[in-house]
Motif scaffolding. Sequence first.
Motif, mmCIF file in Angstrom:
data_model
loop_
_atom_site.group_PDB
_atom_site.id
_atom_site.type_symbol
_atom_site.label_atom_id
_atom_site.label_comp_id
_atom_site.label_asym_id
_atom_site.label_seq_id
_atom_site.Cartn_x
_atom_site.Cartn_y
_atom_site.Cartn_z
ATOM 1 N N ALA A 1 -3.362 -2.714 -3.234
ATOM 2 C CA ALA A 1 -2.394 -3.513 -2.584
ATOM 3 C C ALA A 1 -2.866 -4.912 -2.043
ATOM 4 N N SER A 2 -4.297 -5.196 -1.575
ATOM 5 C CA SER A 2 -5.004 -6.143 -1.228
ATOM 6 C C SER A 2 -5.022 -7.397 -2.396
ATOM 7 N N GLN B 1 0.831 -1.270 0.043
ATOM 8 C CA GLN B 1 -0.059 0.034 0.049
ATOM 9 C C GLN B 1 0.585 1.380 -0.025
ATOM 10 N N GLU C 1 -4.884 7.109 -0.181
ATOM 11 C CA GLU C 1 -4.672 6.048 0.752
ATOM 12 C C GLU C 1 -5.696 4.739 0.426
ATOM 13 N N ALA D 1 -5.098 2.623 -2.789
ATOM 14 C CA ALA D 1 -3.767 2.178 -2.690
ATOM 15 C C ALA D 1 -4.046 1.007 -1.953
ATOM 16 N N PHE D 2 -4.840 0.858 -0.679
ATOM 17 C CA PHE D 2 -5.100 -0.455 0.158
ATOM 18 C C PHE D 2 -5.823 -1.434 -0.809
ATOM 19 N N GLU D 3 -6.999 -0.952 -1.496
ATOM 20 C CA GLU D 3 -7.730 -2.019 -2.260
ATOM 21 C C GLU D 3 -6.712 -2.480 -3.159
#
Length: 255
Positions: free
Chosen positions: A174-175, A157, A167, A170-172
Amino acid sequence: MDAQRLRQKYRQFRILVMGKANAGKTTILQKVCNTTDNPKIYDSAGQEIDLSAVTPSREWGEHNIENEIIFEANPGYIFHDSRGFECGSTKEFKIVQDFIEQRGIEGASWKQFHAIWYCLPTDNASRLLTGVIINESFAVPMIMIYTKFDDFVLQTQQFFMSQGEQEEDAFEKASLLAPNRFTEEYAKVFNKTRFPPLMDDVSFTYYIDMDKPDANCDKLLEKTADALGDDTLRQLFVCIQKNNLDLCGKWGVKR
C-alpha cells in the motif's frame, strides 16, 4: 533583480489557500513557515484581529476571505483562506470566484494572487471536496495538495488485505501503490465535476504524516516554484524560503 528590489515591487508572496476546515491547511502553512505558532490575522483595513476571545473550535476567528494571514516566523507570505468553500455551494463558490477575479484586476502586483494551494483531505476519499474552477482570464498556478494521505494508505492496506494479502505485506504494498491507486480511482473525478479545474494550470502532490515533527513541504514549494511563469515572481518566492537551499540552488537565487 536582487532581493531588495523584488520586495519593493511585490512586498510579499500572496497565496489563496482553499479547502474545507480540518483539511490539514494549518499544519501545511506552519510547516511552510517553519513554526508551530498560530498566525496573526489582519482585516482588509490592515487592523489586527484580536484572537484572544476566539474559542479553539473557531480556528483563527470569524472567517472572511479578505483577511490576511501572516506568520511571524516568515512574514514573506500572505495567506488568504477560503474556509467554507464546499462542493455544490453556489454561494460560497461565488464568493471565491469574485475574490479571485477582483484580485486579478488589481493594479498593484503585490495585491494580486501569485498562487493557489487547494487542500483535499483523503481520509474519506469517496467524499473528496471537489468543485473548483479557475477563471481563464486569471492565470495563476494552482497546486492540488492531498492531505491526510496516511489514512488513504491504511485504506489501501485494508483493500489489499481483503484480497488475501498478509497485514505486513499489505502495508508495504500500500505504501508503494497508494499514490497510483488514488490517481486512478479518485483524482480523475475532477474532470467530471460541476466546476472542473483547468487541468493545464494544475499540479498534483501528495503528503503523508504531516503531523510528524520531521515532515516538510519541500515538494509543495518546488512544485509552486516550477509552476510560476514569471521569473521575477519565482525569484521572490524562492527568496522568502528560509530553509530550502536546494530550491535556491535550482533556480540560481542568491540569498
